[in-house]
Design a protein around this motif. Sequence first.
Motif, mmCIF file in Angstrom:
data_model
loop_
_atom_site.group_PDB
_atom_site.id
_atom_site.type_symbol
_atom_site.label_atom_id
_atom_site.label_comp_id
_atom_site.label_asym_id
_atom_site.label_seq_id
_atom_site.Cartn_x
_atom_site.Cartn_y
_atom_site.Cartn_z
ATOM 1 N N PHE A 264 0.813 -1.212 0.000
ATOM 2 C CA PHE A 264 0.000 0.000 0.000
ATOM 3 C C PHE A 264 0.851 1.269 0.000
ATOM 4 O O PHE A 264 0.528 2.246 -0.684
ATOM 5 C CB PHE A 264 -0.927 0.000 1.211
ATOM 6 N N ALA A 265 1.941 1.266 0.769
ATOM 7 C CA ALA A 265 2.764 2.475 0.841
ATOM 8 C C ALA A 265 3.280 2.890 -0.522
ATOM 9 O O ALA A 265 3.464 4.084 -0.796
ATOM 10 C CB ALA A 265 3.931 2.253 1.803
ATOM 11 N N ASP A 266 3.487 1.915 -1.409
ATOM 12 C CA ASP A 266 4.009 2.230 -2.740
ATOM 13 C C ASP A 266 3.013 3.005 -3.592
ATOM 14 O O ASP A 266 3.398 3.692 -4.538
ATOM 15 C CB ASP A 266 4.420 0.949 -3.456
ATOM 16 N N LEU A 267 1.729 2.887 -3.262
ATOM 17 C CA LEU A 267 0.721 3.634 -4.006
ATOM 18 C C LEU A 267 0.819 5.133 -3.757
ATOM 19 O O LEU A 267 0.295 5.930 -4.542
ATOM 20 C CB LEU A 267 -0.681 3.153 -3.627
ATOM 21 N N LEU A 268 1.496 5.528 -2.662
ATOM 22 C CA LEU A 268 1.552 6.933 -2.294
ATOM 23 C C LEU A 268 2.914 7.566 -2.547
ATOM 24 O O LEU A 268 3.134 8.727 -2.202
ATOM 25 C CB LEU A 268 1.159 7.102 -0.818
ATOM 26 N N THR A 269 3.822 6.821 -3.158
ATOM 27 C CA THR A 269 5.072 7.416 -3.625
ATOM 28 C C THR A 269 4.767 8.271 -4.854
ATOM 29 O O THR A 269 3.674 8.169 -5.443
ATOM 30 C CB THR A 269 6.088 6.328 -3.994
ATOM 31 N N PRO A 270 5.689 9.113 -5.296
ATOM 32 C CA PRO A 270 5.443 9.870 -6.530
ATOM 33 C C PRO A 270 5.079 8.977 -7.708
ATOM 34 O O PRO A 270 4.122 9.269 -8.452
ATOM 35 C CB PRO A 270 6.763 10.606 -6.751
ATOM 36 N N ALA A 271 5.797 7.870 -7.879
ATOM 37 C CA ALA A 271 5.488 6.963 -8.987
ATOM 38 C C ALA A 271 4.145 6.281 -8.769
ATOM 39 O O ALA A 271 3.370 6.078 -9.713
ATOM 40 C CB ALA A 271 6.593 5.919 -9.137
ATOM 41 N N GLY A 272 3.845 5.913 -7.514
ATOM 42 C CA GLY A 272 2.585 5.249 -7.217
ATOM 43 C C GLY A 272 1.390 6.152 -7.458
ATOM 44 O O GLY A 272 0.387 5.738 -8.058
ATOM 45 N N LEU A 273 1.470 7.395 -7.016
ATOM 46 C CA LEU A 273 0.372 8.335 -7.246
ATOM 47 C C LEU A 273 0.174 8.594 -8.737
ATOM 48 O O LEU A 273 -0.971 8.703 -9.206
ATOM 49 C CB LEU A 273 0.637 9.655 -6.525
ATOM 50 N N ALA A 274 1.267 8.678 -9.460
ATOM 51 C CA ALA A 274 1.147 8.871 -10.904
ATOM 52 C C ALA A 274 0.445 7.687 -11.546
ATOM 53 O O ALA A 274 -0.364 7.855 -12.477
ATOM 54 C CB ALA A 274 2.534 9.072 -11.514
ATOM 55 N N GLU A 275 0.715 6.483 -11.063
ATOM 56 C CA GLU A 275 0.031 5.302 -11.581
ATOM 57 C C GLU A 275 -1.448 5.334 -11.219
ATOM 58 O O GLU A 275 -2.311 5.059 -12.068
ATOM 59 C CB GLU A 275 0.681 4.041 -11.026
ATOM 60 N N VAL A 276 -1.753 5.675 -9.968
ATOM 61 C CA VAL A 276 -3.149 5.759 -9.540
ATOM 62 C C VAL A 276 -3.911 6.743 -10.419
ATOM 63 O O VAL A 276 -5.068 6.503 -10.792
ATOM 64 C CB VAL A 276 -3.237 6.170 -8.054
ATOM 65 N N ALA A 277 -3.280 7.852 -10.764
ATOM 66 C CA ALA A 277 -3.946 8.879 -11.560
ATOM 67 C C ALA A 277 -4.309 8.406 -12.956
ATOM 68 O O ALA A 277 -5.125 9.044 -13.633
ATOM 69 C CB ALA A 277 -3.064 10.127 -11.645
ATOM 70 N N THR A 278 -3.754 7.291 -13.408
ATOM 71 C CA THR A 278 -4.097 6.775 -14.733
ATOM 72 C C THR A 278 -5.436 6.047 -14.736
ATOM 73 O O THR A 278 -6.006 5.839 -15.816
ATOM 74 C CB THR A 278 -3.009 5.811 -15.263
ATOM 75 N N TYR A 279 -5.931 5.639 -13.567
ATOM 76 C CA TYR A 279 -7.195 4.902 -13.526
ATOM 77 C C TYR A 279 -8.178 5.399 -12.472
ATOM 78 O O TYR A 279 -9.341 4.981 -12.466
ATOM 79 C CB TYR A 279 -6.935 3.401 -13.310
#
Length: 407
Positions: free
Chosen positions: A264-279
């Motif tokens: 879960f913590a990886d979802l809130l890294t800069p790369a993780g948030l950028a990935e979340v923003a795609t969907y």
Amino acid sequence: MTPNLLRGGALALVLAATLPAFAHRDGGAAADPAPIVIGHRGASGHLPEHTLASYALAIELGADYVEPDLVATKDGHLIARHEPNITATTDVATRPEFAARRTTKLVDGVAETGFFASDFTLAEIKKLRAVQPAGERDQGFNGRFEVPTLEEIIELVRRKSAEKQRRIGLYPETKHPTYHQGLGLALEDRLLRVLTRAGWNHRGAPVYIQSFETANLRYLRTRTELPLVQLVDADGIAPDGRLTYAAPFDKPYDWVVSGRAGGFADLLTPAGLAEVATYADGIGPWKPYIRSSACTLVNGACSDVNGDGLVNDADRTLLPPTDLVQRAHALGLVVHPYTFRSEQRRLAKDYAGNPVNEYLDFYTLGVDGMFSDFPDAAVAARALFLLKTDAGYARCLIESRCGRGRR
């Protein structure tokens, strides 16, 4: 309940009719005009959760959205329960006619024993009555309310919106999607079919859809324009305020099944948030991701700072906030943390036993909304926040003309 809490609840009742009707952001581009209050499982601090009475009370107290957690019955109906295992939230264990249904199932890799919604038809579920699962909360309403279907909740919300003449929305969570898929009772298309029949599966409808898993949100993104929210969990908080991670709260369960590394913590890294923003259109983080707290160590253990004989959140001191809200906003994501509660033991020492102080803190940190078991306190705090931050809000409040979009 302390005098502070009584005053907060009374204030919320007075203000509910005059606060703005805040529309959710349309299509993931613009933020809400003011933070939204989401009735977490309804007004679950006051009434048994996930009942029509709990949702109706949340609306009466000023909530902008109500949150039904969705699980599936044996015959494929979506009902509102916090978990597939309904033992703690209904009176099923006291019903002799269902005693043989007691079983053990694996839910997200964890063996649970009890009674599961997927072993009951909707007609059988309707024979049960809801109970308050939190022992510290009022048990006086146990056995009075049915378990509602998603259709019944939508009908209530639509009717209340018309009665109150303000926009009230729905914030459903798909519970344990991978588990339900394994049962042949996948939630996603069932949810969209119900929303479509209600006329609520389109951009601008008063609906958010949330999940702790990622694959189902990616699937939903291909099927709906409704805003989607990625929930982010953790297991606990270490003495120094760092979040801890233990299964099954360490990662989305679809990652476990697919073998994806990280958590879960990886979802809130800069790369993780950028990935979340795609969907997705937003994140729903556990609130310590935004502001955590630390305890005072004595002989290597957290100490009872306030001397009440217990060691809990009331003994912890707030740490500086993180930059999560700002980083999410930079990517166009809304931030709706969970879960805000009013019990004294759940409030950090800095909040002086008054839940309004916690809400004001998070509103000031820029969150776009929050999940609360006690929407009356959240609504009262929001009014105070707007009075502090909007020079024109006092007049609009006094004259009862705080219309949509007014801040």
